[in-house]
Write an enzyme that holds these catalytic residues in place. Structure first.
Site, PDB file in Angstrom:
ATOM      1  N   ASN A   1       0.816  -1.216   0.000  1.00  0.00           N
ATOM      2  CA  ASN A   1       0.000   0.000   0.000  1.00  0.00           C
ATOM      3  C   ASN A   1       0.848   1.264   0.000  1.00  0.00           C
ATOM      4  O   ASN A   1       1.820   1.369   0.746  1.00  0.00           O
ATOM      5  CB  ASN A   1      -0.893   0.037   1.246  1.00  0.00           C
ATOM      6  CG  ASN A   1      -1.998  -0.984   1.178  1.00  0.00           C
ATOM      7  OD1 ASN A   1      -2.967  -0.797   0.442  1.00  0.00           O
ATOM      8  ND2 ASN A   1      -1.832  -2.078   1.908  1.00  0.00           N
TER       9      ASN A   1
ATOM     10  N   GLU B   1     -13.063  -6.574  -1.920  1.00  0.00           N
ATOM     11  CA  GLU B   1     -12.451  -6.502  -0.590  1.00  0.00           C
ATOM     12  C   GLU B   1     -13.467  -6.816   0.499  1.00  0.00           C
ATOM     13  O   GLU B   1     -14.654  -6.544   0.353  1.00  0.00           O
ATOM     14  CB  GLU B   1     -11.988  -5.073  -0.295  1.00  0.00           C
ATOM     15  CG  GLU B   1     -10.941  -4.492  -1.176  1.00  0.00           C
ATOM     16  CD  GLU B   1     -10.413  -3.208  -0.529  1.00  0.00           C
ATOM     17  OE1 GLU B   1     -11.038  -2.150  -0.701  1.00  0.00           O
ATOM     18  OE2 GLU B   1      -9.386  -3.276   0.158  1.00  0.00           O
TER      19      GLU B   1
HETATM   20  P1  C2E Z   1      -6.774  -1.580   2.656  1.00  0.00           P
HETATM   21  O1  C2E Z   1      -5.535  -1.455   1.846  1.00  0.00           O
HETATM   22  O2  C2E Z   1      -8.080  -1.403   1.966  1.00  0.00           O
HETATM   23  O3  C2E Z   1      -6.654  -2.995   3.360  1.00  0.00           O
HETATM   24  C1  C2E Z   1      -7.755  -3.817   3.666  1.00  0.00           C
HETATM   25  C2  C2E Z   1      -8.174  -3.651   5.111  1.00  0.00           C
HETATM   26  O4  C2E Z   1      -9.345  -4.431   5.343  1.00  0.00           O
HETATM   27  C3  C2E Z   1      -7.143  -4.168   6.102  1.00  0.00           C
HETATM   28  O5  C2E Z   1      -7.282  -3.401   7.290  1.00  0.00           O
HETATM   29  C4  C2E Z   1      -7.623  -5.599   6.369  1.00  0.00           C
HETATM   30  O6  C2E Z   1      -7.167  -6.115   7.585  1.00  0.00           O
HETATM   31  C5  C2E Z   1      -9.109  -5.369   6.376  1.00  0.00           C
HETATM   32  N1  C2E Z   1      -9.875  -6.574   6.031  1.00  0.00           N
HETATM   33  C6  C2E Z   1      -9.530  -7.569   5.199  1.00  0.00           C
HETATM   34  N2  C2E Z   1     -10.514  -8.477   5.075  1.00  0.00           N
HETATM   35  C7  C2E Z   1     -11.531  -8.044   5.859  1.00  0.00           C
HETATM   36  C8  C2E Z   1     -12.849  -8.577   6.172  1.00  0.00           C
HETATM   37  O7  C2E Z   1     -13.284  -9.609   5.682  1.00  0.00           O
HETATM   38  N3  C2E Z   1     -13.613  -7.825   7.016  1.00  0.00           N
HETATM   39  C9  C2E Z   1     -13.167  -6.655   7.571  1.00  0.00           C
HETATM   40  N4  C2E Z   1     -13.993  -6.017   8.404  1.00  0.00           N
HETATM   41  N5  C2E Z   1     -11.933  -6.129   7.299  1.00  0.00           N
HETATM   42  C10 C2E Z   1     -11.132  -6.834   6.462  1.00  0.00           C
HETATM   43  P2  C2E Z   1      -6.017  -2.829   8.054  1.00  0.00           P
HETATM   44  O8  C2E Z   1      -4.924  -3.834   8.059  1.00  0.00           O
HETATM   45  O9  C2E Z   1      -6.513  -2.321   9.364  1.00  0.00           O
HETATM   46  O10 C2E Z   1      -5.547  -1.634   7.133  1.00  0.00           O
HETATM   47  C11 C2E Z   1      -6.376  -0.502   6.969  1.00  0.00           C
HETATM   48  C12 C2E Z   1      -5.851   0.400   5.871  1.00  0.00           C
HETATM   49  O11 C2E Z   1      -4.605   0.988   6.244  1.00  0.00           O
HETATM   50  C13 C2E Z   1      -5.554  -0.320   4.569  1.00  0.00           C
HETATM   51  O12 C2E Z   1      -6.757  -0.533   3.873  1.00  0.00           O
HETATM   52  C14 C2E Z   1      -4.614   0.646   3.891  1.00  0.00           C
HETATM   53  O13 C2E Z   1      -5.347   1.672   3.238  1.00  0.00           O
HETATM   54  C15 C2E Z   1      -3.880   1.239   5.064  1.00  0.00           C
HETATM   55  N6  C2E Z   1      -2.531   0.641   5.154  1.00  0.00           N
HETATM   56  C16 C2E Z   1      -2.141  -0.560   5.651  1.00  0.00           C
HETATM   57  N7  C2E Z   1      -0.800  -0.737   5.546  1.00  0.00           N
HETATM   58  C17 C2E Z   1      -0.318   0.385   4.927  1.00  0.00           C
HETATM   59  C18 C2E Z   1       0.997   0.828   4.509  1.00  0.00           C
HETATM   60  O14 C2E Z   1       2.022   0.139   4.646  1.00  0.00           O
HETATM   61  N8  C2E Z   1       1.071   2.074   3.920  1.00  0.00           N
HETATM   62  C19 C2E Z   1      -0.062   2.843   3.722  1.00  0.00           C
HETATM   63  N9  C2E Z   1       0.083   4.049   3.137  1.00  0.00           N
HETATM   64  N10 C2E Z   1      -1.286   2.455   4.093  1.00  0.00           N
HETATM   65  C20 C2E Z   1      -1.428   1.245   4.676  1.00  0.00           C
HETATM   66 MG    MG Z   2      -8.750  -1.439   0.272  1.00  0.00          MG
HETATM   67 MG    MG Z   3      -4.786  -2.090   0.162  1.00  0.00          MG
HETATM   68 MG    MG Z   4      -9.846  -0.141   2.796  1.00  0.00          MG
END
Ligand code: C2E
Ligand code: MG
Ligand code: MG
Ligand code: MG
Length: 258
Positions: free
Chosen positions: A97, A216
């Site tokens: 990401n 997603e």
């Molecule tokens: P994202 O890239 O849209 O990642 C998907 C998010 O949805 C992840 O949350 C994941 O854990 C969660 N998810 C996956 N499957 C499910 C499901 O079935 N149900 C639900 N309720 N959630 C699910 P996470 O890990 O909390 O990350 C949130 C956001 O933070 C990510 O959304 C991304 O936009 C950002 N992020 C994470 N890592 C990085 C990074 O290294 N750099 C940047 N810039 N942003 C990051």
């Molecule tokens: Mg996403």
């Molecule tokens: Mg993503």
């Molecule tokens: Mg998201």
């Protein structure tokens, strides 16, 4: 608590935690809905803060983006993910990401190139996911970075599709090969007419543009069946696998290959 930090305070917290090894990655598989194989794995940042404990991206990513101190986190994730992915089966891609803000930095493609060279990862296995939480400020710089990254052989994915500022513009003018429909549309598509119509239309748009389409946040079999019937190519969500540490993922991939 993080919300009260100034840019330089948050930057110091981030730099200190990076040095101390308090950031790590969790990996979540993306499943090919036709073959059920793992097509790709997304790297998701985790922060175990010495006093605040375990922090989810929701607790710090938006703040770090707004204060423009997200860069070091994105780079850490990129480098670590490339290093880990070289140990996985070659058919599995790695998605990292980046904040859309990162695309206003001229050195972005050079950083990505360096991470590929240092890890010896095949660039064709790397994907950059971009979320448009902030409006793209410099469209020319954005397009130039997108072109340079594509020229490296690295793929670009548009994350949280449908929630951003200029989703269609980005599709029209940049080299995206993958769109990820935001979980809210996916999850509501089984019970709500508007989300149903939007999800169906995005699958069809993806087919017409020859894009990989990822749904997603899939949590139920009912959602998987409906999304598959729409023609989505790929699914990601708790129904398949939750984000997991690198060592657990290795076992998951070995079982998947067997
Ligand atoms: P994202 O890239 O849209 O990642 C998907 C998010 O949805 C992840 O949350 C994941 O854990 C969660 N998810 C996956 N499957 C499910 C499901 O079935 N149900 C639900 N309720 N959630 C699910 P996470 O890990 O909390 O990350 C949130 C956001 O933070 C990510 O959304 C991304 O936009 C950002 N992020 C994470 N890592 C990085 C990074 O290294 N750099 C940047 N810039 N942003 C990051
Ligand atoms: Mg996403
Ligand atoms: Mg993503
Ligand atoms: Mg998201």
């Amino acid at each position: 608590m993080l919300d009260s930090f100034s840019a330089s305070e948050l930057n110091d917290e981030i730099e200190n935690s990076l040095d101390a090894g308090h950031f790590h990655l969790a990996y979540q598989p993306q499943i090919n809905l036709r073959t059920k194989a793992v097509d790709a794995v997304e790297a998701l940042i985790r922060w175990t803060h010495p006093s605040m404990g375990s922090l989810a991206p929701a607790d710090f990513i938006l703040r770090a983006e707004a204060l423009n101190v997200i860069g070091p986190i994105d780079l850490f994730a990129l480098r670590q993910a490339c290093r880990d992915a070289v140990h996985w089966p070659e058919s599995v891609k790695i998605a990292v990401n980046f904040s859309a803000r990162a695309f206003s930095r001229p050195a972005l493609a050079a950083d990505i190139h360096a991470a590929i060279v240092n890890s010896r990862l095949d660039p064709k296995r790397l994907e950059i996911e971009i979320t448009e939480t902030h409006q793209i400020e410099d469209h020319r710089q954005f397009a130039q970075n997108a072109d340079e990254i594509a020229a490296l052989g690295v793929a670009l994915a548009l994350d949280d599709f449908g929630t951003g500022y200029t989703s269609f513009q980005a599709l029209r003018f940049s080299n995206f090969t993958k769109i990820k429909l935001d979980a809210t549309f996916v999850q509501n598509s089984v019970s709500e007419n508007k989300s149903h119509a939007i999800a169906k239309a995005v699958a069809s748009l993806g087919q017409d543009l020859s894009l990989t389409t990822v749904a997603e946040g899939l949590e139920s079999k009912e959602q998987v069946d409906l999304i598959t019937s729409f023609g989505f190519t790929t699914g990601q969500g708790y129904v398949f696998a939750r984000p997991m540490p690198a060592d657990v993922l290795s076992h998951f991939l070995a079982a998947d290959a067997a």
